[in-house]
Design an enzyme around this catalytic site. Sequence first.
Site, PDB file in Angstrom:
ATOM      1  CG  ASP A 152      -1.662   1.279   1.423  1.00 54.70           C
ATOM      2  OD1 ASP A 152      -2.427   1.648   0.517  1.00 54.70           O
ATOM      3  OD2 ASP A 152      -1.331   2.008   2.243  1.00 54.70           O
ATOM      4  CD  GLU A 175      -3.273  -1.839  -1.535  1.00 53.99           C
ATOM      5  OE1 GLU A 175      -3.522  -0.664  -1.562  1.00 53.99           O
ATOM      6  OE2 GLU A 175      -3.783  -2.436  -0.694  1.00 53.99           O
TER       7      GLU A 175
END
Length: 225
Positions: free
Chosen positions: A43, A115
């Site tokens: 992320d 991610e």
Amino acid sequence: MLENLLNNCDEKLVKTALTHPSYTKENNLSDLGNYERLEFFGDSVLKLFTSKLLYEMYPEAAEGKLSKIRSILVSDAILAQVAVKIGLDKKMILGPSEQKQGGRKRESNIACTLEAVLGACYLSGKRDEIESFIKEYIMVYADDIDKHFEKYNAKDILQQYTQGINKTRPEYNVVSVTGPAHKPNFCVEVVWDSKVVAQACGKSKKDAEQQCAYEACKSLGIISE
């Protein structure tokens, strides 16, 4: 492009990045074997490269504009679209129950996997490949988001409006689901103040809700065409 991204990456990291928590849970394996830690790291990797590219793409833009565009670019909706486009959803390792419950099509699962994969690639030293990937598959949405931000953020805009009027939130109801199981079409209505304000359809429930909110915003005069 997925093969280029994963080529020469640490195989153990890639496998971990593709493993959903349901798989480790249902097989009594350590949580360290699923994507959660890599997703946490990935992320930040995604935001770092997206921020860099936005900074270069809009040299005159203020921080507020860059933040607004980035918030949509790194959203589950965009990431899931990208992940499906490159076939990442087909490579996810799911537990049997999650598989049966449609987990391979769940937007949040697909986005988290992407991610995690970016995190694995970064730890494998593939920074140039990550930047190229983000530029080719994610940054292509930036201009449209800039020009039509309300379309992408309609649910938040609608909720802020309704809460400002009578402190209530709009409710979204699935009206119908049509089409084959591998390619469903969701039709949704949004209800506020006991009235159906708008209806819309989309390839996922979230897509349909976002489009429905956008139509409701236009109907209520919150945003213009």
